[in-house]
Design a protein around this motif. Structure first.
Motif, PDB file in Angstrom:
ATOM      1  N   TYR A 153       4.602  12.878  -1.882  1.00 44.65           N
ATOM      2  CA  TYR A 153       4.775  13.047  -0.434  1.00 44.65           C
ATOM      3  C   TYR A 153       6.117  13.724  -0.158  1.00 44.65           C
ATOM      4  O   TYR A 153       7.085  13.550  -0.895  1.00 44.65           O
ATOM      5  CB  TYR A 153       4.723  11.688   0.275  1.00 44.65           C
ATOM      6  CG  TYR A 153       3.326  11.141   0.381  1.00 44.65           C
ATOM      7  CD1 TYR A 153       2.498  11.509   1.435  1.00 44.65           C
ATOM      8  CD2 TYR A 153       2.828  10.283  -0.591  1.00 44.65           C
ATOM      9  CE1 TYR A 153       1.201  11.030   1.524  1.00 44.65           C
ATOM     10  CE2 TYR A 153       1.528   9.798  -0.517  1.00 44.65           C
ATOM     11  CZ  TYR A 153       0.722  10.180   0.552  1.00 44.65           C
ATOM     12  OH  TYR A 153      -0.572   9.703   0.633  1.00 44.65           O
ATOM     13  N   ASP A 204       2.184   1.840  -3.484  1.00 43.29           N
ATOM     14  CA  ASP A 204       1.126   2.384  -4.363  1.00 43.29           C
ATOM     15  C   ASP A 204       0.923   3.867  -4.097  1.00 43.29           C
ATOM     16  O   ASP A 204       0.819   4.665  -5.034  1.00 43.29           O
ATOM     17  CB  ASP A 204      -0.187   1.637  -4.120  1.00 43.29           C
ATOM     18  CG  ASP A 204      -0.159   0.237  -4.696  1.00 43.29           C
ATOM     19  OD1 ASP A 204       0.738  -0.037  -5.516  1.00 43.29           O
ATOM     20  OD2 ASP A 204      -1.020  -0.570  -4.302  1.00 43.29           O
ATOM     21  N   ARG A 205       0.841   4.242  -2.817  1.00 39.34           N
ATOM     22  CA  ARG A 205       0.617   5.650  -2.471  1.00 39.34           C
ATOM     23  C   ARG A 205       1.752   6.532  -2.991  1.00 39.34           C
ATOM     24  O   ARG A 205       1.532   7.617  -3.510  1.00 39.34           O
ATOM     25  CB  ARG A 205       0.520   5.811  -0.959  1.00 39.34           C
ATOM     26  CG  ARG A 205      -0.759   5.297  -0.344  1.00 39.34           C
ATOM     27  CD  ARG A 205      -1.944   6.149  -0.739  1.00 39.34           C
ATOM     28  NE  ARG A 205      -3.118   5.787   0.014  1.00 39.34           N
ATOM     29  CZ  ARG A 205      -3.650   6.535   0.968  1.00 39.34           C
ATOM     30  NH1 ARG A 205      -3.119   7.709   1.267  1.00 39.34           N
ATOM     31  NH2 ARG A 205      -4.723   6.140   1.602  1.00 39.34           N
ATOM     32  N   SER A 255       0.841  -1.209   0.000  1.00 34.24           N
ATOM     33  CA  SER A 255       0.000   0.000   0.000  1.00 34.24           C
ATOM     34  C   SER A 255       0.868   1.248   0.000  1.00 34.24           C
ATOM     35  O   SER A 255       0.548   2.244  -0.670  1.00 34.24           O
ATOM     36  CB  SER A 255      -0.906   0.009   1.230  1.00 34.24           C
ATOM     37  OG  SER A 255      -1.727  -1.132   1.258  1.00 34.24           O
ATOM     38  N   GLN A 288       3.710   6.028  -5.430  1.00 31.70           N
ATOM     39  CA  GLN A 288       3.729   6.128  -6.887  1.00 31.70           C
ATOM     40  C   GLN A 288       2.636   7.051  -7.389  1.00 31.70           C
ATOM     41  O   GLN A 288       2.809   7.760  -8.385  1.00 31.70           O
ATOM     42  CB  GLN A 288       3.544   4.747  -7.508  1.00 31.70           C
ATOM     43  CG  GLN A 288       4.822   3.922  -7.494  1.00 31.70           C
ATOM     44  CD  GLN A 288       4.736   2.743  -8.434  1.00 31.70           C
ATOM     45  OE1 GLN A 288       3.631   2.285  -8.760  1.00 31.70           O
ATOM     46  NE2 GLN A 288       5.872   2.238  -8.863  1.00 31.70           N
ATOM     47  N   ARG A 289       1.483   7.043  -6.682  1.00 30.30           N
ATOM     48  CA  ARG A 289       0.326   7.798  -7.175  1.00 30.30           C
ATOM     49  C   ARG A 289       0.301   9.240  -6.686  1.00 30.30           C
ATOM     50  O   ARG A 289      -0.313  10.092  -7.307  1.00 30.30           O
ATOM     51  CB  ARG A 289      -0.972   7.100  -6.749  1.00 30.30           C
ATOM     52  CG  ARG A 289      -1.277   5.850  -7.531  1.00 30.30           C
ATOM     53  CD  ARG A 289      -2.655   5.292  -7.253  1.00 30.30           C
ATOM     54  NE  ARG A 289      -2.759   4.658  -5.954  1.00 30.30           N
ATOM     55  CZ  ARG A 289      -3.424   5.173  -4.929  1.00 30.30           C
ATOM     56  NH1 ARG A 289      -4.039   6.325  -5.055  1.00 30.30           N
ATOM     57  NH2 ARG A 289      -3.484   4.530  -3.783  1.00 30.30           N
ATOM     58  N   SER A 290       0.965   9.524  -5.544  1.00 30.92           N
ATOM     59  CA  SER A 290       0.871  10.860  -4.942  1.00 30.92           C
ATOM     60  C   SER A 290       2.254  11.380  -4.582  1.00 30.92           C
ATOM     61  O   SER A 290       3.192  10.597  -4.412  1.00 30.92           O
ATOM     62  CB  SER A 290      -0.001  10.815  -3.678  1.00 30.92           C
ATOM     63  OG  SER A 290      -1.257  10.234  -3.948  1.00 30.92           O
TER      64      SER A 290
END
Length: 233
Positions: free
Chosen positions: A48, A41-42, A38, A44-46
């Protein structure tokens, strides 16, 4: 600022979320996940800026994510009961290691480092992670001769002549580097271990000669500090 919490224990995850939100106020926004998949995935998508990372995630080793963290734009604070791994974590360039069980005050200190990363210099990193097609590779900082600003990235010149590109800016890297790395120019950090001589020319022009015979410019604003570091005063 946006910070991702990676913690598998539900009660600890909730406490980290609650305390972090209270301590950071409006300066940061927090998300939380329970496992490495998880988290990947986070990330890669957002976008931070920081990571609060547990090292033992239901049997999975958080060091895999840590290696990605030291290669990426975000900085990392480890929150773990495995105190014996603190030195290893610092060698990978984490900003702080918060041992469990943690207090509100100790978590607050670590968050301040994340929220104002430019003011702090942990100076304990031994390696930097470099993104490659096959995954993250670690380079030893002792083998880095100089680091040059390259927009939002940094170019690392290695002792064997290779160049590597890092995702962090020069300012972002400065907070991780040991005291061997000093500013010699607004666009350059140099590793003191690889300086052979400091030269002065006409017109207040200064430059460094390095161990491999190469040269680096020295900005006038950095001459005095450099002389002190080299023991020339």
């Amino acid at each position: 600022m946006r910070i991702l919490i990676v913690e598998d224990e539900p009660l600890v995850r909730q406490r980290l979320l609650r305390l972090s939100a209270e301590l950071a106020g409006t300066r940061a926004r927090f998300d939380a996940v329970a496992d490495l998949e998880s988290a990947g995935d986070r990330l890669q998508r957002s976008v931070y800026d920081g990571l609060l990372l547990d090292l033992n995630l239901e049997g999975e080793d958080g060091f895999e994510l840590l290696r990605r963290a030291v290669a990426g734009r975000y900085h990392c604070v480890v929150v773990s009961a495995h105190r014996e791994r603190a030195l290893q974590a610092f060698e990978h360039g984490v900003l702080d290691f918060v041992p469990k069980p943690f207090s509100r005050e100790r978590l607050g200190e670590a968050l301040e480092r994340l929220l104002d990363v430019g003011r702090y210099r942990s100076g304990r990193a031994r390696y930097l992670g470099i993104w490659r097609a096959q995954g993250t590779a670690l380079v030893e900082l002792a083998d880095v001769v100089w680091i040059r600003a390259d927009g939002d990235y940094s170019e690392l010149r290695m002792r064997d002549g290779r160049s590597e590109l890092h995702d962090k800016s020069l300012a972002g890297l400065t907070s991780l580097l040991p005291p061997d790395f000093v500013r010699c120019h607004r666009s350059y950090l140099v590793n003191l271990r690889h300086i052979r001589t400091l030269h002065a020319g006409s017109g207040s022009r200064y430059w460094l000669v390095l161990g491999d015979g190469g040269e680096l410019p020295v900005g006038r604003a950095y001459v005095e500090g450099l002389r002190r570091e080299l023991g020339l005063e």
